[in-house]
Design an enzyme around this catalytic site. Structure first.
Site, PDB file in Angstrom:
ATOM      1  N   ARG A   9      -9.457  -1.913  -5.939  1.00 12.53           N
ATOM      2  CA  ARG A   9     -10.904  -2.117  -5.887  1.00 12.53           C
ATOM      3  C   ARG A   9     -11.566  -2.011  -7.254  1.00 12.53           C
ATOM      4  NH1 ARG A   9     -12.428   0.995  -0.190  1.00 12.53           N
ATOM      5  NH2 ARG A   9     -11.882  -0.762   1.171  1.00 12.53           N
ATOM      6  N   ARG A  28       0.834  -1.203   0.000  1.00 17.31           N
ATOM      7  CA  ARG A  28       0.000   0.000   0.000  1.00 17.31           C
ATOM      8  C   ARG A  28       0.868   1.252   0.000  1.00 17.31           C
ATOM      9  NH1 ARG A  28      -5.157  -0.037   3.844  1.00 17.31           N
ATOM     10  NH2 ARG A  28      -5.650   1.639   2.358  1.00 17.31           N
ATOM     11  N   GLU A  31     -14.830   5.536  -0.809  1.00 15.72           N
ATOM     12  CA  GLU A  31     -15.087   4.333  -0.027  1.00 15.72           C
ATOM     13  C   GLU A  31     -16.495   3.784  -0.243  1.00 15.72           C
ATOM     14  OE1 GLU A  31     -16.303   5.852   4.377  1.00 15.72           O
ATOM     15  OE2 GLU A  31     -14.297   6.390   3.697  1.00 15.72           O
ATOM     16  N   SER A  74      -3.960   9.198  -1.436  1.00 12.14           N
ATOM     17  CA  SER A  74      -4.674   8.982  -0.179  1.00 12.14           C
ATOM     18  C   SER A  74      -4.723  10.266   0.633  1.00 12.14           C
ATOM     19  CB  SER A  74      -4.004   7.882   0.651  1.00 12.14           C
ATOM     20  OG  SER A  74      -4.656   7.742   1.899  1.00 12.14           O
ATOM     21  N   ARG A 110     -14.886  -3.948   2.248  1.00 10.42           N
ATOM     22  CA  ARG A 110     -15.884  -3.340   1.365  1.00 10.42           C
ATOM     23  C   ARG A 110     -16.234  -4.273   0.201  1.00 10.42           C
ATOM     24  NH1 ARG A 110     -17.298   0.401   4.964  1.00 10.42           N
ATOM     25  NH2 ARG A 110     -15.698   1.947   5.401  1.00 10.42           N
TER      26      ARG A 110
END
Length: 439
Positions: free
Chosen positions: A347, A121, A316, A164, A388
């Site tokens: 994602r 990450r 998100e 981010s 998620r």
């Protein structure tokens, strides 16, 4: 494998959601750096928040759980002299990005590591900014070592936070304790790359100000993408944590998919949580959404519409919106979310892959997804160890028989016991009271 329960009719229920992860972990950091004891009520107990509490304990802060309720936990935080420690970040972005600045204020070396996926990450941007501010850090991604000297010079730093918003929040939270505070400027390396998830930065600033910290924002200075935090004490205050509105989205989505009704109690009238936007998204897709005296009430439509939407500030929410879009009657286009490629998993690729494996028609865009609804079939939905993604599979499973989520326990990252809340909702027959108004 978890067999996602299919709804045999409109789902109806009241779902009590525990505290916000984002607010909980910010509150814990501020309490750990404050000038006295703080009591936090409604604290979320999840893997991410437990990792934060344990990391602060390891650094020398007293974090004591006083009691548990369905709506959250009460925690007492007493700051103390901090020393170097081994910090387990798990897969928690808030731990791996909020605590290295804190560790510069400790005495001694702190080693940060986490799950194997956490090592991939993005992290180098905040580490580079900390070095500009005078920190001694070995490594640019997990594992890394922060050699704390009990203080940090602070001052001016430039950061590329386009991947981010946590990079900005992580620096701002500790900045009052730096000798010179912080003058932080976002400058993207890639032309046109903006700041994602601005509501989370606004949440950080609001909580700093509640703690008596002076913060200057672009609205105060007319300087875009720049923040100044003045040095000074962080006031110890007692906080009550709001429900986690992003964790509420799957339950509201179940109402939208099935034409049912779901009420989320204690929904705040005003909040900085990005999850608050989900009500507006559902309304655009055809649902009735109303903030009543009991909470937020959603009534699903007979036909769920597709949507074209820029989710840059509320990325998100993308997995829940994508799941709804895959079940809608018209095409959808979700954009502004290239930064989701650096979350717990990529994602965008994961959503496109899993929906297509169930018979869907999803195309990855550079910064989003194009979703054209097709009849879906059952099969394995891979969660990629991403909470998620797991809840997105559950949403699709309400309308598609035979959806098997391979790792429903990954929801423990932010909402332990998700399945225990989900299954009774799909089978409940309680009709919430209240008349939808405008949200």
């Amino acid at each position: 494998m978890w067999n996602a329960p299919i709804a045999l009719g409109p789902v109806r229920g009241i779902v009590e959601i525990p505290g916000s992860k984002s607010i909980t972990n910010r509150a814990l950091v501020l309490a750990a750096l404050a000038d006295g004891e703080s009591v936090l009520t409604g604290v979320l107990r999840s893997r991410d928040t437990d990792l934060m509490m344990q990391a602060l304990r390891d650094l020398g802060v007293m974090v004591k759980v006083l009691g548990d309720r369905a709506t959250g936990t009460t925690v007492r935080v007493v700051p103390d002299q901090m020393y170097g420690a081994a910090v387990n970040c798990g897969l928690a972005g808030t731990v791996m990005r909020f605590l290295p600045p804190v560790a510069t204020l400790a005495t001694g070396a702190s080693r940060f590591d986490g799950d194997p996926v956490a090592r991939t990450r993005p992290q180098g941007e905040i580490i580079g900014a900390l070095r500009e501010l005078g920190a001694d850090i070995e490594g640019d991604q997990l594992p890394l070592v922060v050699r704390g000297r009990g203080s940090l010079r602070g001052g001016a730093a430039t950061i590329d936070a386009s991947r981010s918003s946590q990079f900005v929040s992580g620096l701002l939270l500790s900045a009052p304790r730096f000798d010179l505070g912080v003058e932080l400027r976002h400058r993207a390396q890639r032309p046109g790359a903006g700041l994602p998830s601005l509501p989370h930065i606004e949440m950080t600033i609001a909580m700093l100000r509640e703690s008596g910290v002076e913060v200057l924002t672009p609205a105060d200075t007319s300087v875009p993408d720049a923040w100044t935090v003045l040095p000074g004490p962080i006031r110890a205050i007692d906080r009550t944590i709001e429900p986690d509105l992003s964790n509420a989205t799957p339950f509201l989505a179940a109402a939208a998919v099935t034409g049912g009704e779901v009420l989320i109690p204690r929904w705040p009238e005003e909040t900085s949580q990005p999850g608050d936007v989900f009500g507006d998204i559902l309304a655009r897709m055809g649902a009735e959404v109303g903030l009543t005296d009991r909470g937020l009430l959603v009534r699903g439509p007979k036909r769920l519409r597709g949507i074209r939407i820029d989710l840059h500030d509320v990325g998100e929410l993308t997995p829940s919106v994508a799941a709804l879009a895959a079940l809608a009657e018209g095409p959808s286009r979700l954009t502004g979310i290239a930064h989701l490629r650096g979350h717990e998993t990529d994602r965008l690729h994961a959503l496109a892959t899993e929906i297509n494996l169930l018979g869907g028609d999803v195309t990855e865009l550079e910064d989003g997804l194009e979703i054209r609804p097709r009849p879906l079939t059952g099969g394995v939905w891979h969660a990629y160890a991403d909470h998620r993604m797991a809840t997105a599979g559950a949403i699709i499973g309400t309308a598609v028989p035979g959806v098997l989520v391979d790792d429903i326990d990954s929801t423990g990252k932010t909402l332990p016991g998700f399945a225990d809340l989900w299954v009774p909702l799909i089978r409940a027959d309680e009709v919430p009271a209240g008349t939808p108004g405008s949200h």
